[in-house]
Design an enzyme around this catalytic site. Structure first.
Site, PDB file in Angstrom:
ATOM      1  CD1 TRP A 149      -0.135  -1.716   2.974  1.00  0.00           C
ATOM      2  CD2 TRP A 149       0.765   0.309   3.273  1.00  0.00           C
ATOM      3  NE1 TRP A 149       0.718  -1.798   4.045  1.00  0.00           N
ATOM      4  CE2 TRP A 149       1.288  -0.562   4.254  1.00  0.00           C
ATOM      5  CE3 TRP A 149       1.201   1.639   3.269  1.00  0.00           C
ATOM      6  CZ2 TRP A 149       2.216  -0.160   5.206  1.00  0.00           C
ATOM      7  CZ3 TRP A 149       2.124   2.042   4.216  1.00  0.00           C
ATOM      8  CH2 TRP A 149       2.621   1.146   5.170  1.00  0.00           C
ATOM      9  CE  LYS A 173      -4.013  -9.429  -2.190  1.00  0.00           C
ATOM     10  NZ  LYS A 173      -4.383  -8.165  -1.513  1.00  0.00           N
ATOM     11  CB  SER A 226       6.176  -8.066   5.081  1.00  0.00           C
ATOM     12  OG  SER A 226       5.282  -9.145   4.927  1.00  0.00           O
ATOM     13  CD  GLU A 247      12.051  -5.872  -5.989  1.00  0.00           C
ATOM     14  OE1 GLU A 247      12.718  -5.338  -5.097  1.00  0.00           O
ATOM     15  OE2 GLU A 247      12.540  -6.268  -7.059  1.00  0.00           O
ATOM     16  CB  CYS A 281      10.814  -0.860   0.656  1.00  0.00           C
ATOM     17  SG  CYS A 281      11.076  -0.223  -0.988  1.00  0.00           S
ATOM     18  CD  GLU A 380      10.499  -2.943   6.533  1.00  0.00           C
ATOM     19  OE1 GLU A 380       9.723  -3.901   6.681  1.00  0.00           O
ATOM     20  OE2 GLU A 380      10.772  -2.459   5.424  1.00  0.00           O
TER      21      GLU A 380
HETATM   22  P1  NAD Z   1       2.364  -7.478   3.386  1.00  0.00           P
HETATM   23  O1  NAD Z   1       3.368  -8.526   3.112  1.00  0.00           O
HETATM   24  O2  NAD Z   1       1.565  -7.571   4.624  1.00  0.00           O
HETATM   25  O3  NAD Z   1       1.285  -7.401   2.197  1.00  0.00           O
HETATM   26  C1  NAD Z   1       1.676  -7.203   0.862  1.00  0.00           C
HETATM   27  C2  NAD Z   1       0.631  -7.812  -0.051  1.00  0.00           C
HETATM   28  O4  NAD Z   1       0.613  -9.216   0.157  1.00  0.00           O
HETATM   29  C3  NAD Z   1      -0.791  -7.323   0.201  1.00  0.00           C
HETATM   30  O5  NAD Z   1      -1.444  -7.159  -1.040  1.00  0.00           O
HETATM   31  C4  NAD Z   1      -1.407  -8.453   0.984  1.00  0.00           C
HETATM   32  O6  NAD Z   1      -2.797  -8.555   0.839  1.00  0.00           O
HETATM   33  C5  NAD Z   1      -0.717  -9.649   0.359  1.00  0.00           C
HETATM   34  N1  NAD Z   1      -0.694 -10.847   1.221  1.00  0.00           N
HETATM   35  C6  NAD Z   1      -0.637 -10.879   2.570  1.00  0.00           C
HETATM   36  N2  NAD Z   1      -0.648 -12.174   2.990  1.00  0.00           N
HETATM   37  C7  NAD Z   1      -0.709 -12.948   1.885  1.00  0.00           C
HETATM   38  C8  NAD Z   1      -0.743 -14.354   1.661  1.00  0.00           C
HETATM   39  N3  NAD Z   1      -0.733 -15.224   2.680  1.00  0.00           N
HETATM   40  N4  NAD Z   1      -0.790 -14.813   0.390  1.00  0.00           N
HETATM   41  C9  NAD Z   1      -0.790 -13.940  -0.644  1.00  0.00           C
HETATM   42  N5  NAD Z   1      -0.773 -12.600  -0.504  1.00  0.00           N
HETATM   43  C10 NAD Z   1      -0.726 -12.100   0.751  1.00  0.00           C
HETATM   44  O7  NAD Z   1       3.146  -6.094   3.313  1.00  0.00           O
HETATM   45  P2  NAD Z   1       2.564  -4.633   3.526  1.00  0.00           P
HETATM   46  O8  NAD Z   1       2.393  -4.374   4.980  1.00  0.00           O
HETATM   47  O9  NAD Z   1       1.424  -4.406   2.617  1.00  0.00           O
HETATM   48  O10 NAD Z   1       3.798  -3.754   2.976  1.00  0.00           O
HETATM   49  C11 NAD Z   1       4.875  -3.368   3.763  1.00  0.00           C
HETATM   50  C12 NAD Z   1       6.109  -4.192   3.422  1.00  0.00           C
HETATM   51  O11 NAD Z   1       6.400  -4.101   2.034  1.00  0.00           O
HETATM   52  C13 NAD Z   1       7.338  -3.641   4.124  1.00  0.00           C
HETATM   53  O12 NAD Z   1       8.069  -4.695   4.668  1.00  0.00           O
HETATM   54  C14 NAD Z   1       8.114  -2.962   2.999  1.00  0.00           C
HETATM   55  O13 NAD Z   1       9.500  -2.869   3.220  1.00  0.00           O
HETATM   56  C15 NAD Z   1       7.784  -3.839   1.843  1.00  0.00           C
HETATM   57  N6  NAD Z   1       8.017  -3.134   0.581  1.00  0.00           N
HETATM   58  C16 NAD Z   1       9.070  -3.499  -0.209  1.00  0.00           C
HETATM   59  C17 NAD Z   1       9.338  -2.818  -1.381  1.00  0.00           C
HETATM   60  C18 NAD Z   1      10.487  -3.195  -2.279  1.00  0.00           C
HETATM   61  O14 NAD Z   1      10.478  -2.799  -3.448  1.00  0.00           O
HETATM   62  N7  NAD Z   1      11.473  -3.938  -1.812  1.00  0.00           N
HETATM   63  C19 NAD Z   1       8.510  -1.749  -1.757  1.00  0.00           C
HETATM   64  C20 NAD Z   1       7.457  -1.398  -0.925  1.00  0.00           C
HETATM   65  C21 NAD Z   1       7.213  -2.091   0.236  1.00  0.00           C
END
Ligand code: NAD
Length: 492
Positions: A149, A173, A226, A247, A281, A380
């Site tokens: 997000w 998604k 994450s 990522e 990130c 983090e």
């Molecule tokens: P998250 O992992 O909770 O969710 C990310 C996405 O995964 C969401 O769309 C979520 O609905 C989906 N998801 C969650 N559980 C799932 C499952 N069991 N199966 C399939 N999909 C699932 O992360 P977040 O809180 O939305 O984002 C924050 C994290 O993203 C931070 O750790 C940040 O560092 C990382 N991030 C990394 C980059 C990069 O380019 N390296 C960029 C932006 C954010």
């Protein structure tokens, strides 16, 4: 309140169950939209559409694909204000940053429109005369994209633009926290895409994300999020030997050397640490400052933190808005309290500024007196929290920078090229910024080493994630070869 629908096969559809879930404005804590609560059956519908569309899209000429992607870029610019407003509403980032995100996606679509037309394979030296070896790059099929997000549009574009340019079709998604801006963007900019080429299905991770990852007809999963979710997705995908790009999170250090301009370094660290309320990130998540400038740098950074204008994200004077959700806000509070318990010295911030009685606003926070065993220097936070640790040498800064499980980015402030390039060589991170933290370039790869991920976005590397190579050998002459059976025929 506006009700949105999934975008499948160029049609607007509800979840089969008819269920929806609310989308909240983090500045006001009010619900302003609802979107479909999709599950496996909705993913199935979208994957079918994407699979049916793949046959034509993969054969669409690269020139035609180029012109479609360029039109999407142009329309994104035309509708910048409308889409940026929705990003701000659902994610809480200042309007100026949301508008910038639209510029980022437009230039990203333009970049991959050209690269996709230019880069379709190569010819390698053949092993015999009168023959040719072609290496042809081919799309995989249906790509499943799952995104977070914090940059709902940019992280969408970094996957969708190269995947489409390479000839794949997509089921995406969005995050459950920010599903609306993407749906509006598709409506306003993608009506020249053939049906089924790009499908958007909203829902929660376990209910909609997992069926996408597990679907047998989705050979590629492109994920940003994450480390925990990325690791789980990687394990699910391995059961079908899917290609996965990840990522993930980071704990990016910034090294402030003794020779640097302390005022500039403090401004850079403040912007890198507090921008988007620290929810980037590659945010500056820890500082290693040389002893000789530690006092002046710390004082300057605290001053910068106090100057940051925290306010309503629609106000043009606002530097940072609220955090994106109550969950993020609670996590920040918890991590800051733990740091205080562990003996870190809180210099400013650490709570919601008094002027707000609602909204997930969190004051820019600076800690001093950090030691490398404290959690704040290792895990983090994804919040506007910058902890400072003093170091005696570049070598110590390099060792500490490398001491976490992450390897996303790293910045340094110095005028000494030897210090800068030694750190660039020795620190394991996918991006290294010298005197210019957190700057991306469409043409250069972005991604993490170690637990920060695998694969790369942006650049030619970002296109390569979405295509596989095929060797085609052409022999100009149809004739029996000397090395075929029978082996003994000519040897008698
Ligand atoms: P998250 O992992 O909770 O969710 C990310 C996405 O995964 C969401 O769309 C979520 O609905 C989906 N998801 C969650 N559980 C799932 C499952 N069991 N199966 C399939 N999909 C699932 O992360 P977040 O809180 O939305 O984002 C924050 C994290 O993203 C931070 O750790 C940040 O560092 C990382 N991030 C990394 C980059 C990069 O380019 N390296 C960029 C932006 C954010």
């Amino acid at each position: 309140m506006t009700a949105y629908k999934n975008f499948v096969n160029n049609d607007w559809v509800d979840a089969k169950s008819g269920e929806t879930f609310p989308v909240e404005n983090p500045a006001t804590e009010e619900t302003f939209a609802e979107v479909p609560r999709s599950k496996g059956e909705d993913i199935e519908l979208a994957v079918r559409a994407a699979q049916d569309a793949f046959g034509q899209w993969r054969l669409t000429s690269a020139g035609k694909r180029r012109s479609i992607l360029r039109k999407i870029a142009a329309k994104s610019r035309d509708h910048r204000d409308e889409i940026a407003n929705l990003i701000t509403e659902e994610c809480g980032k200042p309007l100026v940053e949301a508008e910038d995100e639209i510029s980022v996606i437009a230039s990203n679509f333009e970049y991959y429109a050209e690269l996709g037309r230019d880069q379709i394979g190569r010819i390698v030296a053949p092993t015999s005369s009168r023959s040719m070896s072609l290496v042809k790059y081919e799309p995989y099929g249906v790509v499943g994209c799952i995104i977070p997000w914090n940059f709902p549009m940019a992280l969408m574009a970094w996957k969708v633009a190269p995947a489409l340019a390479a000839g794949n079709t997509i089921v995406l998604k969005p995050s459950e926290i920010t599903p609306v801006s993407i749906l509006k963007w598709v409506e306003l900019t993608c009506n020249n895409l053939p049906a089924g080429v790009l499908n958007i299905v909203t829902g929660y991770g376990k209910e909609a994300g997992t069926p996408l990852v597990e679907h047998p007809d989705v050979p590629v999963i492109a994920f940003t999020g994450s480390v925990a979710t990325g690791t789980h997705i990687s394990q699910l995908a391995a059961k079908r030997l899917k290609k996965v790009s990840l990522e993930l999170g980071g704990k990016d250090p910034i090294i402030v050397c003794g020779d640097c301009d302390v005022e500039v370094a403090a401004k850079g660290a403040a912007w890198g640490g507090f921008m988007n309320a620290g929810q980037v990130c590659t945010s500056v998540e820890r500082v290693y400052v040389f002893d000789s400038v530690a006092d002046s740098f710390t004082e300057a950074l605290v001053e910068e933190a106090k100057q940051v204008n925290i306010g309503h994200p629609r106000d043009s004077r606002t530097d940072i808005g609220p955090m994106a959700s109550s969950m993020q806000y609670d996590k920040a509070l918890e991590k800051v309290n733990l740091a205080v318990e562990q003996g870190a010295r809180l210099l400013t911030g650490g709570c919601r500024p008094k002027k707000f009685d609602k909204g997930y606003f969190y004051a820019p926070t600076v800690f001093d007196g950090m030691t490398s065993d404290m959690e704040l220097m290792n895990e983090e936070t994804f919040s506007p929290v910058v902890p400072i640790q003093r170091v005696k040498s570049l070598q110590e800064a390099i060792e500490l920078s490398n001491a976490t499980k992450y390897g996303l980015g790293c910045s340094i402030y110095t005028k000494d090229i030897e210090l800068a390039m030694t750190a660039a060589d020795d620190i394991k991170a996918g991006s290294f910024w010298i005197n210019n933290p957190l700057s991306e370039n469409n043409a250069a790869p972005f991604g993490g080493m170690k637990m920060s991920g695998q694969g790369r976005e942006l650049g030619i590397e970002g296109l390569d994630e979405f295509r596989e190579s095929k060797h085609i050998l052409i022999d100009y002459r149809q004739e029996k070869k000397d090395w075929w059976f029978p082996y003994g025929e000519n040897g008698d």
